[in-house]
Write an enzyme that holds these catalytic residues in place. Structure first.
Site, PDB file in Angstrom:
ATOM      1  N   GLU A 130       0.701  -1.166   0.068  1.00  0.00           N
ATOM      2  CA  GLU A 130       0.099  -0.009  -0.013  1.00  0.00           C
ATOM      3  C   GLU A 130       0.886   1.279   0.034  1.00  0.00           C
ATOM      4  O   GLU A 130       1.949   1.366   0.425  1.00  0.00           O
ATOM      5  CB  GLU A 130      -0.912  -0.080   1.250  1.00  0.00           C
ATOM      6  CG  GLU A 130      -1.942   0.985   1.485  1.00  0.00           C
ATOM      7  CD  GLU A 130      -2.657   0.947   2.813  1.00  0.00           C
ATOM      8  OE1 GLU A 130      -3.014  -0.235   3.171  1.00  0.00           O
ATOM      9  OE2 GLU A 130      -2.460   1.700   3.504  1.00  0.00           O
ATOM     10  N   CYS A 152       3.080   8.543   1.508  1.00  0.00           N
ATOM     11  CA  CYS A 152       3.478   7.429   2.594  1.00  0.00           C
ATOM     12  C   CYS A 152       3.692   6.224   1.850  1.00  0.00           C
ATOM     13  O   CYS A 152       3.022   5.691   1.179  1.00  0.00           O
ATOM     14  CB  CYS A 152       2.181   7.561   3.364  1.00  0.00           C
ATOM     15  SG  CYS A 152       2.046   6.440   4.522  1.00  0.00           S
ATOM     16  N   CYS A 159       3.858  -6.464   8.628  1.00  0.00           N
ATOM     17  CA  CYS A 159       4.614  -5.852   9.405  1.00  0.00           C
ATOM     18  C   CYS A 159       4.574  -6.900  10.661  1.00  0.00           C
ATOM     19  O   CYS A 159       3.536  -7.387  11.101  1.00  0.00           O
ATOM     20  CB  CYS A 159       3.990  -4.619  10.091  1.00  0.00           C
ATOM     21  SG  CYS A 159       5.015  -3.794  11.361  1.00  0.00           S
ATOM     22  N   CYS A 177       1.350  -4.124  16.430  1.00  0.00           N
ATOM     23  CA  CYS A 177       0.877  -2.946  17.525  1.00  0.00           C
ATOM     24  C   CYS A 177      -0.726  -3.381  17.653  1.00  0.00           C
ATOM     25  O   CYS A 177      -1.182  -3.487  16.483  1.00  0.00           O
ATOM     26  CB  CYS A 177       1.197  -1.697  17.069  1.00  0.00           C
ATOM     27  SG  CYS A 177       3.041  -1.400  17.106  1.00  0.00           S
ATOM     28  N   CYS A 237      -3.130  -1.166  15.067  1.00  0.00           N
ATOM     29  CA  CYS A 237      -2.785  -0.994  13.662  1.00  0.00           C
ATOM     30  C   CYS A 237      -3.271  -2.150  12.768  1.00  0.00           C
ATOM     31  O   CYS A 237      -2.970  -3.253  13.073  1.00  0.00           O
ATOM     32  CB  CYS A 237      -1.200  -0.930  13.779  1.00  0.00           C
ATOM     33  SG  CYS A 237      -0.525  -1.033  12.017  1.00  0.00           S
ATOM     34  N   GLY A 284       4.721  -1.850   7.617  1.00  0.00           N
ATOM     35  CA  GLY A 284       6.050  -2.058   7.739  1.00  0.00           C
ATOM     36  C   GLY A 284       6.918  -1.327   8.980  1.00  0.00           C
ATOM     37  O   GLY A 284       6.305  -0.202   9.082  1.00  0.00           O
ATOM     38  N   SER A 317       9.724   6.750  10.189  1.00  0.00           N
ATOM     39  CA  SER A 317       8.898   6.522  11.513  1.00  0.00           C
ATOM     40  C   SER A 317       9.005   5.042  11.920  1.00  0.00           C
ATOM     41  O   SER A 317       8.960   4.122  11.050  1.00  0.00           O
ATOM     42  CB  SER A 317       7.519   6.695  11.082  1.00  0.00           C
ATOM     43  OG  SER A 317       6.550   6.420  12.207  1.00  0.00           O
ATOM     44  N   SER A 373       7.204   6.421  17.029  1.00  0.00           N
ATOM     45  CA  SER A 373       5.899   6.007  17.584  1.00  0.00           C
ATOM     46  C   SER A 373       5.924   5.543  19.134  1.00  0.00           C
ATOM     47  O   SER A 373       6.081   4.465  19.585  1.00  0.00           O
ATOM     48  CB  SER A 373       5.383   4.801  16.747  1.00  0.00           C
ATOM     49  OG  SER A 373       5.373   4.926  15.235  1.00  0.00           O
ATOM     50  N   LEU A 374       5.697   6.766  19.698  1.00  0.00           N
ATOM     51  CA  LEU A 374       5.767   6.537  21.107  1.00  0.00           C
ATOM     52  C   LEU A 374       4.428   6.008  21.953  1.00  0.00           C
ATOM     53  O   LEU A 374       4.415   5.008  22.375  1.00  0.00           O
ATOM     54  CB  LEU A 374       6.214   7.939  21.858  1.00  0.00           C
ATOM     55  CG  LEU A 374       6.680   7.808  23.274  1.00  0.00           C
ATOM     56  CD1 LEU A 374       8.131   7.102  23.145  1.00  0.00           C
ATOM     57  CD2 LEU A 374       6.923   9.190  23.685  1.00  0.00           C
ATOM     58  N   HIS A 375       3.279   6.832  21.581  1.00  0.00           N
ATOM     59  CA  HIS A 375       1.977   6.260  21.802  1.00  0.00           C
ATOM     60  C   HIS A 375       1.542   6.127  23.283  1.00  0.00           C
ATOM     61  O   HIS A 375       0.516   5.977  23.539  1.00  0.00           O
ATOM     62  CB  HIS A 375       1.703   5.246  21.190  1.00  0.00           C
ATOM     63  CG  HIS A 375       1.685   5.233  19.607  1.00  0.00           C
ATOM     64  ND1 HIS A 375       1.592   6.451  18.939  1.00  0.00           N
ATOM     65  CD2 HIS A 375       2.050   4.313  18.690  1.00  0.00           C
ATOM     66  CE1 HIS A 375       1.764   6.350  17.672  1.00  0.00           C
ATOM     67  NE2 HIS A 375       2.323   4.977  17.519  1.00  0.00           N
ATOM     68  N   ASN A 379      -7.121   6.515  14.314  1.00  0.00           N
ATOM     69  CA  ASN A 379      -8.155   6.175  13.115  1.00  0.00           C
ATOM     70  C   ASN A 379      -8.877   4.774  13.305  1.00  0.00           C
ATOM     71  O   ASN A 379      -8.084   3.950  13.256  1.00  0.00           O
ATOM     72  CB  ASN A 379      -7.306   5.980  12.056  1.00  0.00           C
ATOM     73  CG  ASN A 379      -7.290   7.138  10.911  1.00  0.00           C
ATOM     74  OD1 ASN A 379      -8.489   7.800  10.685  1.00  0.00           O
ATOM     75  ND2 ASN A 379      -6.272   7.527  10.174  1.00  0.00           N
ATOM     76  N   CYS A 438      -3.326   3.285   8.525  1.00  0.00           N
ATOM     77  CA  CYS A 438      -2.254   2.196   8.028  1.00  0.00           C
ATOM     78  C   CYS A 438      -2.715   1.129   7.711  1.00  0.00           C
ATOM     79  O   CYS A 438      -3.269   0.397   8.772  1.00  0.00           O
ATOM     80  CB  CYS A 438      -1.165   2.462   9.244  1.00  0.00           C
ATOM     81  SG  CYS A 438       0.197   1.291   9.128  1.00  0.00           S
TER      82      CYS A 438
HETATM   83  N1  SAH Z   1       6.268   0.814  11.871  1.00  0.00           N
HETATM   84  C1  SAH Z   1       6.698   2.208  11.917  1.00  0.00           C
HETATM   85  C2  SAH Z   1       5.858   2.731  10.514  1.00  0.00           C
HETATM   86  C3  SAH Z   1       4.447   2.580  10.100  1.00  0.00           C
HETATM   87  S1  SAH Z   1       3.117   2.885  11.143  1.00  0.00           S
HETATM   88  C4  SAH Z   1       6.104   3.082  13.053  1.00  0.00           C
HETATM   89  O1  SAH Z   1       5.341   2.077  13.937  1.00  0.00           O
HETATM   90  O2  SAH Z   1       6.203   3.947  13.238  1.00  0.00           O
HETATM   91  C5  SAH Z   1       2.992   4.663  10.870  1.00  0.00           C
HETATM   92  C6  SAH Z   1       2.379   5.544  12.045  1.00  0.00           C
HETATM   93  O3  SAH Z   1       0.838   5.198  11.744  1.00  0.00           O
HETATM   94  C7  SAH Z   1       2.798   5.073  13.352  1.00  0.00           C
HETATM   95  O4  SAH Z   1       2.766   6.156  14.115  1.00  0.00           O
HETATM   96  C8  SAH Z   1       1.700   4.133  13.819  1.00  0.00           C
HETATM   97  O5  SAH Z   1       1.583   3.990  15.141  1.00  0.00           O
HETATM   98  C9  SAH Z   1       0.294   5.096  13.200  1.00  0.00           C
HETATM   99  N2  SAH Z   1      -0.924   4.108  13.094  1.00  0.00           N
HETATM  100  C10 SAH Z   1      -1.123   2.830  12.986  1.00  0.00           C
HETATM  101  N3  SAH Z   1      -2.260   2.680  13.053  1.00  0.00           N
HETATM  102  C11 SAH Z   1      -3.027   3.500  13.236  1.00  0.00           C
HETATM  103  C12 SAH Z   1      -4.409   3.950  13.577  1.00  0.00           C
HETATM  104  N4  SAH Z   1      -5.339   3.191  13.564  1.00  0.00           N
HETATM  105  N5  SAH Z   1      -4.556   5.283  13.707  1.00  0.00           N
HETATM  106  C13 SAH Z   1      -3.631   6.022  13.896  1.00  0.00           C
HETATM  107  N6  SAH Z   1      -2.474   6.106  13.662  1.00  0.00           N
HETATM  108  C14 SAH Z   1      -2.085   4.659  13.070  1.00  0.00           C
END
Ligand code: SAH
Length: 364
Positions: free
Chosen positions: A112, A125, A132, A136, A139, A179, A209, A232-234, A308, A351
Site C-alpha cells: 500500500e 506515505c 509488519c 501493534c 494498527c 512495515g 517513522s 511511535s511513542l503512543h 483512526n 495504516c
Molecule cells: N512501523 C512504523 C511505521 C508504520 S506506522 C512505526 O510504527 O512508526 C506509521 C504510523 O501510523 C505510526 O505512528 C503508527 O503508530 C500509526 N498508526 C497505525 N495505526 C493507526 C491507527 N489506527 N490510527 C492512527 N495511527 C495509526
C-alpha cells in the site's frame, strides 16, 4: 538543493567502476555510477549510463525495450533485464484528493502507498515491508502478519508511481505505510539514498517513522542521516506502552529515549514523537503531564494523532475537547506540539486498512 549527507561514502563503496552488478538485479534504485558500471559491463560506452539513469528516473521507463536512444539489437539482447516497477492493482481517491494505491510487486505481493496532496506539497506515505511483524494492537497492518522486507527498488517505485499519477513532483516522503523501516535498514537506507540523489528529494523532506528497535536508531545516526526521525511513542509510561506495542517489552521507554537523545546529539536533528490519542486510555491530562516530564529539555516535537478506527479492535478517538486539553497541557510545559488531522478517512486512511479490506473483498 538536495543534501547528500553521508551517502557519498556508501555510494563510492558500492559503485566503483569494477563493481559487478548481478544480471538479475532490478535497475531501479541504482545510482548513476552503478548504472554506468552496468552498461559498461554490457559492452556499452559509459555515456549510456547517464541516458539509462534519465530514462529510469525522469521518463519513468518500465522496460529497456522502450528506451529508444539505445541500439535496437542491444535492447533485444537485454530482454531479461528488469527495471523493477510495480503494476497498479487498485486505486482509490478520497474527496480531499488523497489517493491510495495498492501496488502489485513482481512476485505478486501487494503493498500500500498513499499520495497526500496539500496546497504546497505532495507527500508520499511509503511502505517498507509487506505486512509488519510488530503487531501493534491499534494498527491494521499488524493484524495481517508479516510477509517480507521490501527491496530498495520497491520503495523507490512507490514514489515514482505517485509522482506519475499526480503528474507533479513529490516533495515529501514519510515511511509510515506498511512495515517497520528499522527492521529493513539496508534497503531503507539504499532507497533513501536513491530518492535523494536519483529522484532529487531533499533528505530533510524524508521522515522515517519507527516503533524503535534497540540499537538501530544509533545506526541511522552513524550514517549522519539528515532525514527526520519519528518515533511511535503512543504512551507516556512503560506499562501503558507495553499494552499497545508488544515489542516495547524488549525496549524500556527510558532506553528508547536515551537512544533518541544520542541521535539528536550526533545528527543535530530534532526527533518527532508520534502519539496516537486513544480515548480513555492514554489521552488524560495526567498522561500529557507524564509525557512532558520525559521530554523536558529534549530537542523534540510531539505529533498527536487522533486514532483512526480499524474494525479489528475497539479503541475510540477522543473528542475535540479532550484533544485540545492534551495540547494545552503540553504547551504549558513548553513542549512543541501539533495535531495530525486525518486525511482521506473515507478511503480507509489508517495504516494498512485499504489492503485489509481489499483482500477481504477479493476472497469473499
Ligand atoms: N512501523 C512504523 C511505521 C508504520 S506506522 C512505526 O510504527 O512508526 C506509521 C504510523 O501510523 C505510526 O505512528 C503508527 O503508530 C500509526 N498508526 C497505525 N495505526 C493507526 C491507527 N489506527 N490510527 C492512527 N495511527 C495509526
Amino acid at each position: 538543493m538536495t543534501s547528500t549527507g553521508s551517502f557519498d561514502s556508501i555510494h563510492t563503496a558500492i559503485a566503483t567502476s569494477d563493481t559487478t552488478i548481478a544480471p538479475s538485479l532490478p535497475l531501479l534504485g541504482l545510482s548513476l555510477a552503478e548504472l554506468t558500471a552496468w552498461v559498461q559491463q554490457q559492452g556499452q560506452p559509459a555515456y549510456r549510463g547517464k541516458q539509462l539513469h534519465q530514462w529510469i528516473y525522469q521518463q519513468g521507463a518500465r522496460s529497456l525495450s522502450e528506451m529508444s536512444v539505445f541500439p535496437k539489437q542491444w535492447r533485444a539482447e537485454q530482454s531479461e533485464v528488469v527495471i523493477g516497477r510495480s503494476s497498479l492493482h487498485y486505486r482509490s481517491q478520497a474527496a480531499d484528493g488523497t489517493v491510495k494505491f495498492l501496488l502489485r510487486l513482481l512476485d505478486g505481493q501487494i503493498i500500500e502507498t498513499v499520495g497526500i496532496p496539500t496546497e504546497k506539497r505532495l507527500t508520499v506515505c511509503v511502505s517498507s515491508q509487506v505486512g509488519c511483524p510488530m503487531a501493534c494492537d491499534f494498527c491494521a497492518t499488524g493484524k495481517g502478519g508479516f510477509q517480507r522486507n521490501l527491496q530498495r527498488h520497491e520503495i523507490v517505485d512507490q514514489v515514482l508511481t505517485v509522482q506519475e499519477d499526480f503528474g507533479q513532483r513529490v516533495s515529501n516522503i514519510v515511511f509510515m505505510g506498511m512495515g517497520e523501516p528499522l527492521l529493513n535498514v539496508d534497503h531503507v537506507l539504499g532507497a533513501v539514498r536513491s530518492l535523494n540523489l536519483d529522484v532529487g528529494i531533499g533528505q530533510r523532506a524524508i521522515t522515517i517513522s519507527t516503533v524503535g528497535i534497540p540499537g538501530r536508531i544509533l545506526r541511522l545516526a552513524q550514517h549522519q542521516l539528515q532525514a527526520t526521525l519519528a518515533i511511535s511513542l503512543h504512551a507516556s509510561n512503560q506499562t501503558l506502552r507495553e499494552t499497545l506495542i508488544p515489542s516495547a517489552h524488549q525496549y524500556p521507554l527510558e532506553a528508547l529515549l536515551d537512544e533518541c537523545r544520542e541521535y539528536v546529539k550526533i545528527t543535530g536533528r530534532r526527533v518527532t514523537f508520534e502519539y496516537i490519542l486513544l480515548a480513555g486510555l492514554n489521552d488524560g491530562i495526567q498522561h500529557a503531564e507524564e509525557l512532558a516530564g520525559h521530554l523536558r529539555g529534549f530537542q523534540s516535537h510531539v505529533n498527536l494523532i487522533p486514532y483512526n478506527p480499524i474494525s479489528e479492535v475497539d479503541y475510540q478517538r477522543p473528542d475535540e475537547q479532550r484533544i485540545q486539553a492534551f495540547v494545552t497541557t503540553l504547551k504549558k510545559r513548553h513542549i512543541a506540539v501539533s495535531v495530525r488531522r486525518p486525511r482521506g478517512l473515507e478511503a480507509d486512511a489508517a495504516c494498512g486498512q485499504l489492503r485489509a479490506s481489499q483482500i477481504k473483498a477479493a476472497i469473499a
